[in-house]
Design a protein around this motif. Structure first.
Motif, PDB file in Angstrom:
ATOM      1  N   ILE A  16      76.617  20.238 -45.154  1.00 48.94           N
ATOM      2  CA  ILE A  16      77.399  21.291 -45.814  1.00 48.94           C
ATOM      3  C   ILE A  16      78.749  21.456 -45.115  1.00 48.94           C
ATOM      4  O   ILE A  16      79.782  21.654 -45.766  1.00 48.94           O
ATOM      5  N   ALA A  41      71.909  14.510 -36.897  1.00 53.42           N
ATOM      6  CA  ALA A  41      72.321  14.898 -38.259  1.00 53.42           C
ATOM      7  C   ALA A  41      73.833  14.907 -38.450  1.00 53.42           C
ATOM      8  O   ALA A  41      74.317  14.947 -39.577  1.00 53.42           O
ATOM      9  N   ILE A  63      77.446  24.373 -29.471  1.00 50.41           N
ATOM     10  CA  ILE A  63      77.777  25.810 -29.588  1.00 50.41           C
ATOM     11  C   ILE A  63      77.116  26.617 -28.471  1.00 50.41           C
ATOM     12  O   ILE A  63      77.481  27.760 -28.228  1.00 50.41           O
ATOM     13  N   THR A 133      69.956  31.160 -44.553  1.00 52.33           N
ATOM     14  CA  THR A 133      69.205  30.450 -45.592  1.00 52.33           C
ATOM     15  C   THR A 133      68.256  31.396 -46.331  1.00 52.33           C
ATOM     16  O   THR A 133      67.774  32.380 -45.744  1.00 52.33           O
ATOM     17  N   SER A 209      70.419  29.114 -51.133  1.00 55.63           N
ATOM     18  CA  SER A 209      69.247  28.324 -51.524  1.00 55.63           C
ATOM     19  C   SER A 209      69.516  26.838 -51.249  1.00 55.63           C
ATOM     20  O   SER A 209      70.515  26.481 -50.627  1.00 55.63           O
ATOM     21  N   ASN A 210      68.634  25.956 -51.747  1.00 58.58           N
ATOM     22  CA  ASN A 210      68.715  24.513 -51.437  1.00 58.58           C
ATOM     23  C   ASN A 210      69.977  23.862 -51.980  1.00 58.58           C
ATOM     24  O   ASN A 210      70.193  23.827 -53.190  1.00 58.58           O
TER      25      ASN A 210
END
Ligand code: NAD
Ligand code: DAU
Length: 372
Positions: A16, A41, A63, A133, A209-210
């Motif tokens: 994202i 990832a 972070i 999420t 959402s997803n």
């Protein structure tokens, strides 16, 4: 907001985050700095052209590293911090919860604390957006075998919407996370809101959402299935394939995050959802059809039911009416268009996928899926 503002995007080399960075640049919203630890990832290749052209600054780091984060904030002086950095895969959290506590809870707390010190030292931070999420709300019942029309959807999102149950999650739904992943995300949300209430940090929390779309790591359902169809591997469907997810095209999530950063009220939570519920097996069959239409490859014989994910959430469904009304946001991409676009992107970018699946991902896949 003005276009000399600096945006610090943490986790900006993930799925994202990459799409979000590209949107910030396309909309010329300011200077962009990405902080990313490049875990398994994170993929710097996804931002290659932006880094090479100097459109963004990329900093490799965690972070949770207080010295590094404090120094970075003092140097770049961000107006916006958007925290996408996280361990994000539920199955990995079932296998080993610890990294989720470290990145999602301790990492977020460190980022919040560094932001607090930055403001204390005169930093002009307009917003700290904590990316959450829908999974923090737990799951919902399935009331219908066949999806039913959702009343009032036309007025809300401008199209017909079908749902598998009566209930939805709103921002005031209780938090009932099921997995170590979602528990760690709930803790991060709570910490961010506590930093607002206790220290006055300008926090908003978003919950989505997803997501689906380009640059998603192929451990997740959609790219995993597309890649497996292309490789002629079995398509592992957890349980009976009847679990429902509320899918949103990634750009619609990113535009919501920008709206929350620019116009969200401090201390508030904003839900985003795609208003597109689908059972896993139906979605997989749709992907099979799209790949067959495009490539002439028939993946239907590859569907394989495997043992279920422990604690598997049955259904997610977001009520995003607060974001729609307050932020003037709504999901714009029609589900059929978004899915077609997504399948096209993976088919056109097989080298991007192959680069990942031919690396250390192989041993992950073996561990998670052989003898399942
Ligand atoms: P992702 O796993 O694709 O990307 C995560 C990124 O964070 C990677 O680039 C990784 O290198 C980086 N990262 C991890 N730990 C870090 C650390 N300690 N310090 C710095 N960088 C670190 O995840 P995604 O799907 O892009 O999700 C991004 C965020 O959005 C996460 O917070 C996730 O919980 C949330 N979210 C995801 C979805 C979805 O459907 N994918 C939906 C709602 C919310
Ligand atoms: O709802 C938002 C969440 O969506 C995000 O917070 C997470 O970061 C993101 O990973 C995603 O979580 P899910 O667990 O819903 O996504 P995943 O792609 O792993 O799985 C989607 C559904 O497909 C889920 O019901 C499990 C199922 N599944 C998944 C895989 C990987 C399968 O049936 N087979 C598979 O091989």
């Amino acid at each position: 907001m003005n276009n000399t503002d600096t945006w610090l995007v943490t986790g900006g080399a993930g799925f994202i985050g990459v799409n979000f960075v590209k949107m910030l640049l396309a909309e010329k919203l300011g200077r962009v700095v990405v902080l990313d630890a490049l875990t398994y990832a994170g993929n710097i290749r996804s931002l290659e052209s932006e880094i090479e052209s100097g459109a963004i600054e990329f900093v490799k780091g965690d972070i949770g590293d207080s010295q590094l984060v404090a120094g970075l904030l003092a140097r770049i002086r961000p107006a916006y911090i958007v925290n996408f950095a996280a361990e994000s895969h539920v199955d990995r959290s079932v296998d080993n919860p610890r990294p989720f506590v470290e990145a999602n809870i301790l990492g977020t707390q460190n980022l919040l604390e560094c932001a607090r010190q930055y403001v204390k030292n005169g930093g002009e931070l307009r917003k700290f957006v904590q990316i959450g999420t829908d999974e923090v709300y737990g799951d919902l019942d399935m009331d219908f075998d066949e999806p039913q029309l959702l009343e009032g959807a036309e007025a809300l999102v401008g199209r017909e919407v079908r749902v598998f149950g009566r209930e939805t999650f709103s921002e005031s739904s209780p938090l009932k996370p099921s997995s170590p992943y979602s528990a760690s995300k709930a803790a991060a949300d709570m910490m961010a809101l506590a930093y607002h209430r206790t220290f006055g940090l300008p926090v908003v929390v978003t919950r989505c959402s997803n997501n689906y779309g380009p640059y998603q790591f192929p451990e997740k359902l959609i790219p995993l299935m597309i890649n497996n169809i292309m490789e002629g591997r079995s398509l592992p469907v957890y349980g009976k394939g009847l679990n429902v997810r509320d899918w949103i095209y990634v750009d619609d999530h990113c535009s919501g995050v920008i709206a929350a950063a620019l116009n969200g009220r401090l201390g508030e939570v904003y839900n985003f959802g795609g208003y597109y519920e689908a059972r896993n097996i139906d979605l997989i069959n749709m992907l099979i059809d799209l790949v067959r239409e495009s490539e002439g490859i028939n993946g239907s014989g590859l569907v394989t039911y495997v043992s279920d994910r422990p604690g598997h959430d049955r259904r997610y469904a977001m009520d995003a009416s607060k974001s729609i009304q307050e932020l003037g946001w709504k999901p714009e991409v029609l589900p059929e268009d978004g899915m077609k676009r997504t399948v096209r992107w993976y088919l056109d970018n097989l080298p991007w996928v192959r680069d990942i699946v031919e690396g250390e991902y192989r041993s992950y896949y073996e561990k998670m899926y052989s003898n399942r």
